[in-house]
Design an enzyme around this catalytic site. Sequence first.
Site, PDB file in Angstrom:
ATOM      1  N   ARG A  64       0.827  -1.218   0.000  1.00 33.50           N
ATOM      2  CA  ARG A  64       0.000   0.000   0.000  1.00 33.50           C
ATOM      3  C   ARG A  64       0.854   1.258   0.000  1.00 33.50           C
ATOM      4  NH1 ARG A  64      -3.666  -0.454   4.974  1.00 33.50           N
ATOM      5  NH2 ARG A  64      -1.718  -1.293   5.774  1.00 33.50           N
ATOM      6  N   ASN A  82      -6.151  -2.846   2.384  1.00 34.49           N
ATOM      7  CA  ASN A  82      -6.104  -4.291   2.564  1.00 34.49           C
ATOM      8  C   ASN A  82      -7.533  -4.808   2.655  1.00 34.49           C
ATOM      9  OD1 ASN A  82      -3.310  -4.491   2.662  1.00 34.49           O
ATOM     10  ND2 ASN A  82      -3.219  -4.403   4.884  1.00 34.49           N
TER      11      ASN A  82
END
Length: 88
Positions: free
Chosen positions: A18, A36
């Site tokens: 990320r 996520n």
Amino acid sequence: MICRRVVVHGHVQGVFFRDSVRRLAQQHGVRGWIANRRDGAVEAVFEGEPNAVERLVEFCRKGPRGAQVESVDVSEEDPEKPSGFTVR
């Protein structure tokens, strides 16, 4: 402006996926978000100039060092004009 939703499957959590995508998005002026998922995947929405968005989609196909990408689902969406790029 184009918008793509990307779902990345494989070993993609706990490998700075990320944050790597966030930095790349900011470098290329792409807006959207990345998060996520409970199923172990990473999901993102990229919005911006076509070349910049495609660059992020291609990065997701490999991921950062330590990631093991098994598959990537990409779909087109209507732009929503988010402000900036966030990690959720």
